[in-house]
Write an enzyme that holds these catalytic residues in place. Structure first.
Site, short mmCIF file in Angstrom:
data_model
loop_
_atom_site.label_atom_id
_atom_site.label_comp_id
_atom_site.label_asym_id
_atom_site.label_seq_id
_atom_site.Cartn_x
_atom_site.Cartn_y
_atom_site.Cartn_z
CE LYS A 263 38.34 0.94 -1.40
NZ LYS A 263 37.16 0.22 -2.55
N1 GLU Z 1 32.94 -4.78 -3.72
C1 GLU Z 1 32.10 -4.33 -2.44
C2 GLU Z 1 32.88 -3.43 -1.82
O1 GLU Z 1 33.99 -3.08 -2.10
C3 GLU Z 1 31.85 -5.62 -1.64
C4 GLU Z 1 30.68 -6.43 -2.46
C5 GLU Z 1 30.28 -7.56 -1.41
O2 GLU Z 1 30.84 -7.95 -0.50
O3 GLU Z 1 29.11 -7.94 -1.65
O4 GLU Z 1 32.14 -2.61 -0.99
#
Ligand code: GLU
Length: 291
Positions: A263
């Site tokens: 990011k």
């Molecule tokens: N929130 C996680 C991320 O943004 C992804 C979680 C998942 O897909 O298990 O990397």
């Protein structure tokens, strides 16, 4: 009738980039092609890093990409009671223990251990827990918690694995070394993993497993960087009596130097690409999902 339920689960701690676009589009396409449903979950347990403007940008970027989902959106920060109940259940089963070392104390312990040779690391490169909190008398742990000391709640991995027995999952995508088909879970690679902390009574592993079950997700389509985490997820599913979803780990979108996108790399954020005049169809082509 069996309906496939997929989900896209971004964290609002930055703007979405091409890697997220690939994951979201793949989930959307796979759900559509099989008459399934796509859900959206906002993974915002980390209040220090998540911001409302990033969440708003997620909706904007997904709409722009032409992705729709079945509502309502589940926002993790609204469900701490669910996570705390799961922690209480694991605690009652005597599978958790509190440890009290700070991160720098852990690093010092690892450095000390490494004088005798390499100390084991988890699949993300972090050292396994080197401390001895599990051997600490229960009364001492309780006293320190009552005194308000910061703590981490760790899964007693050996005991948890003994309780759950051998676990597998069905992988229809690929692991980092091309693994596919029936996988054997190896959660022990993470050691006594942290499932909650004093200031945050949950963790990525716990919240993701619980939410996928509560939302009725049947198939988890996500990046290969989470392939090894699946072992911990299968273990938690078994310990908490949750259903077993199918898994599909997909390739990661890399930058020109072959590094995983982050990011922090603003150049590949979707809003930046949009501002540069790229269209949603361009994004599809850029991630290899062009039609
Ligand atoms: N929130 C996680 C991320 O943004 C992804 C979680 C998942 O897909 O298990 O990397």
């Amino acid at each position: 009738m069996y309906t496939r339920v997929l989900r896209f689960a971004p964290s609002p701690n930055g703007y979405l980039h091409l890697g997220h676009a690939y994951s979201a589009l793949l989930n959307y396409d796979m759900a559509r092609e099989s008459g399934g449903r796509l859900l959206l979950r906002i993974e915002d347990i980390d209040a220090a890093r998540c911001r409302p403007e990033y969440e708003a940008a997620i909706y904007e970027d997904l709409h722009w990409l032409g992705i729709s989902w079945t509502g309502p959106v589940r926002r993790q920060s609204e469900h701490f009671a669910d996570y705390e109940a799961a922690i209480a259940k694991l605690d009652a089963a005597r599978l958790l223990y509190a440890s009290f070392e700070s991160r720098s104390e852990i690093n010092a312990l690892v450095a000390e251990r490494e004088r005798e040779g390499p100390w084991p690391r988890d699949p993300d490169g972090g050292p396994l827990y080197p401390g001895r909190a599990r051997k600490m008398p229960l009364a001492d742990r309780e006293r320190r918690r009552r005194a308000g000391e910061p703590f981490a709640l760790r899964l007693a991995m050996d005991a948890a694995m003994a309780r759950a027995g051998v676990l597998t999952w069905t992988e229809s995508g690929h692991g980092p070394q091309g693994q596919t088909g029936l996988m054997t879970a190896t959660p022990q690679r993470w050691g006594d993993v942290v499932l909650a902390r004093k200031e945050l009574l949950t963790s990525y592993h716990l919240a993701v497993v619980l939410d996928d079950a509560l939302q009725g997700v049947t198939e988890i389509v996500r990046g290969q960087d989470l392939f090894w985490a699946t072992g911990v997820h299968r273990l938690l599913q078994a310990l908490l009596g949750l259903p077993e979803p199918a898994y599909h780990h997909h390739r990661l979108i890399l930058d020109e130097e072959g590094r995983k996108l982050s990011k922090a790399t603003q150049a590949t954020s979707l809003r930046e690409l949009r501002a540069l005049g790229r269209s949603a169809a361009d994004i599809r082509r850029m991630v290899g999902l062009g039609r």
